[in-house]
Scaffold this motif. Structure first.
Motif, mmCIF file in Angstrom:
data_model
loop_
_atom_site.group_PDB
_atom_site.id
_atom_site.type_symbol
_atom_site.label_atom_id
_atom_site.label_comp_id
_atom_site.label_asym_id
_atom_site.label_seq_id
_atom_site.Cartn_x
_atom_site.Cartn_y
_atom_site.Cartn_z
ATOM 1 N N ASP A 29 0.821 -1.212 0.000
ATOM 2 C CA ASP A 29 0.000 0.000 0.000
ATOM 3 C C ASP A 29 0.857 1.264 0.000
ATOM 4 O O ASP A 29 0.378 2.344 -0.364
ATOM 5 C CB ASP A 29 -0.929 -0.006 1.218
ATOM 6 N N LEU A 30 2.128 1.139 0.385
ATOM 7 C CA LEU A 30 3.012 2.298 0.493
ATOM 8 C C LEU A 30 3.886 2.497 -0.739
ATOM 9 O O LEU A 30 4.675 3.446 -0.782
ATOM 10 C CB LEU A 30 3.919 2.145 1.718
ATOM 11 N N ILE A 152 10.311 4.968 2.631
ATOM 12 C CA ILE A 152 8.995 4.352 2.723
ATOM 13 C C ILE A 152 8.099 5.190 3.639
ATOM 14 O O ILE A 152 8.517 5.641 4.700
ATOM 15 C CB ILE A 152 9.088 2.885 3.202
ATOM 16 N N GLY A 153 6.893 5.408 3.180
ATOM 17 C CA GLY A 153 6.003 6.368 3.835
ATOM 18 C C GLY A 153 5.873 7.616 2.996
ATOM 19 O O GLY A 153 4.906 8.376 3.123
ATOM 20 N N THR A 219 4.493 -0.414 9.784
ATOM 21 C CA THR A 219 4.235 -0.077 8.381
ATOM 22 C C THR A 219 3.029 0.839 8.258
ATOM 23 O O THR A 219 3.041 1.815 7.493
ATOM 24 C CB THR A 219 4.016 -1.364 7.557
ATOM 25 N N ALA A 222 3.987 4.280 8.961
ATOM 26 C CA ALA A 222 5.134 4.787 8.209
ATOM 27 C C ALA A 222 4.877 6.146 7.563
ATOM 28 O O ALA A 222 5.751 7.022 7.566
ATOM 29 C CB ALA A 222 5.558 3.765 7.150
ATOM 30 N N LYS A 223 3.682 6.356 7.004
ATOM 31 C CA LYS A 223 3.382 7.650 6.382
ATOM 32 C C LYS A 223 3.459 8.773 7.409
ATOM 33 O O LYS A 223 4.038 9.834 7.151
ATOM 34 C CB LYS A 223 1.992 7.617 5.745
ATOM 35 N N TYR A 226 7.149 9.263 8.456
ATOM 36 C CA TYR A 226 7.909 9.919 7.392
ATOM 37 C C TYR A 226 7.573 11.408 7.335
ATOM 38 O O TYR A 226 8.470 12.261 7.294
ATOM 39 C CB TYR A 226 7.614 9.248 6.061
#
Length: 323
Positions: A29-30, A152-153, A219, A222-223, A226
């Protein structure tokens, strides 16, 4: 001054074990494009497996079998693991780690390049022009291996293969582990070469404990992680005239100094992470930038639990210590 260090999120620590298919879905999804994900014990294991895959789909009998790596801002494994499979390493000239598209195209054509190893963020400091890089690689039939550990993110996952560390302190911060993602195109090439079973057997040698729940929770965050790292990095860049990459996003910040040893000593005597480790990296160093100065390691800080007000206090103290 004590700054809290990045730790795995509470939800992950409470639910360490989990479902691997749910984890794979969260990882995909990332990324820009879907990959076939395999969990590994480290990011270095991912680079090794990627190098092995290249060996199995590229004819290495020629003495002119070359892979391209950045001249700075990459990972030391880029230099090590391809050599174990008879690839020659060619350094790509960059703008302090950032790829120039015209230079990339020229180097690929001039040096008979078969693969490119690159990090999504140059030295964790600045985002690469990944869409353009992917296009150049496709046009020249070069396999793009992208290390997304720091990116990632954010905007990442363009490579034909992606590798990621989930050790500490990365964006997905499990204090252990990593993964490799392989595109359908690479899987098809392995099938054509009758090497897909070799890959499956290699992956079986990497026994990873069930930390899929922890990795999934990290995970999912992560967004947010980030974006917070980028936000704090931008604050720091705005406060320091000697900061690099002001118009680019990163999860760490490089500050140029002629006396990095003295500056580092001053900072380390006053500011520490609560695990006793330093909040800075002294440069020049290949993994960040080959320039004299320091990198403030925002990604090492527990950014999700530090307010902007508290971060401005860290920035203020850094200013005092670097005058």
């Amino acid at each position: 001054m004590i700054v809290p260090h990045r730790k795995p999120c509470l939800e992950g620590r409470l639910n360490v074990e989990g479902n691997i298919e749910e984890l794979k879905h969260a990882i995909n999804d990332l990324m820009y494009s879907k990959k076939n994900i395999s969990i590994l014990p480290s990011g270095n294991a991912g680079i090794y497996v990627a190098s092995n895959i290249l060996y199995n789909i590229i004819d290495t009998s020629s003495s002119n079998c070359n892979v391209l790596v950045p001249d700075m801002g990459g990972w030391k494994g880029f230099m090590t693991y391809p050599k174990m499979f008879n690839f020659n390493i060619v350094e790509l000239r960059t703008n302090y780690g950032i790829v120039d598209i015209n230079t990339l195209d020229e180097e690929i054509k001039k040096n008979n390049i078969h693969a490119l190893f690159l990090t999504s963020l140059a030295g964790y400091l600045a985002h690469q022009p990944l869409k353009e890089i992917k296009k150049i690689c496709e046009e020249n039939e070069v396999i793009f291996v992208e290390d997304i550990s720091g990116g990632i993110g954010g905007d990442c996952g363009y490579g034909d293969m992606v590798v990621c560390s989930t050790g500490s302190p990365k964006i997905i911060n499990c204090e252990y582990g990593g993964f490799i993602g392989i595109s359908d195109k690479i899987s098809e090439q392995l099938i054509e070469k009758n090497k897909i079973n070799d890959l499956k057997n290699l992956l079986k040698t990497y026994k990873v404990p069930n930390i899929y729940g922890l990795m999934k929770e990290e995970t999912i965050k992560a967004k947010k992680t980030y974006k917070k790292c980028v936000r704090f990095s931008n604050i720091l860049k705005n406060e320091f005239e000697n900061a690099y990459f002001k118009d680019n996003e990163g999860v760490c910040v490089f500050l140029e100094y002629n006396n990095p040893k003295e500056i580092s000593k001053n900072i380390n005597s006053v500011i520490k992470l609560d695990n006793g480790k330093s909040v800075i990296t002294k440069c020049p160093i290949y993994e960040r930038i080959l320039k004299s100065g320091i990198v403030v390691e925002i990604k090492k800080m527990d950014v999700l639990n530090i307010s902007e007000e508290d971060f401005y206090e860290v920035v203020s103290k850094l200013k005092e210590l670097t005058l």
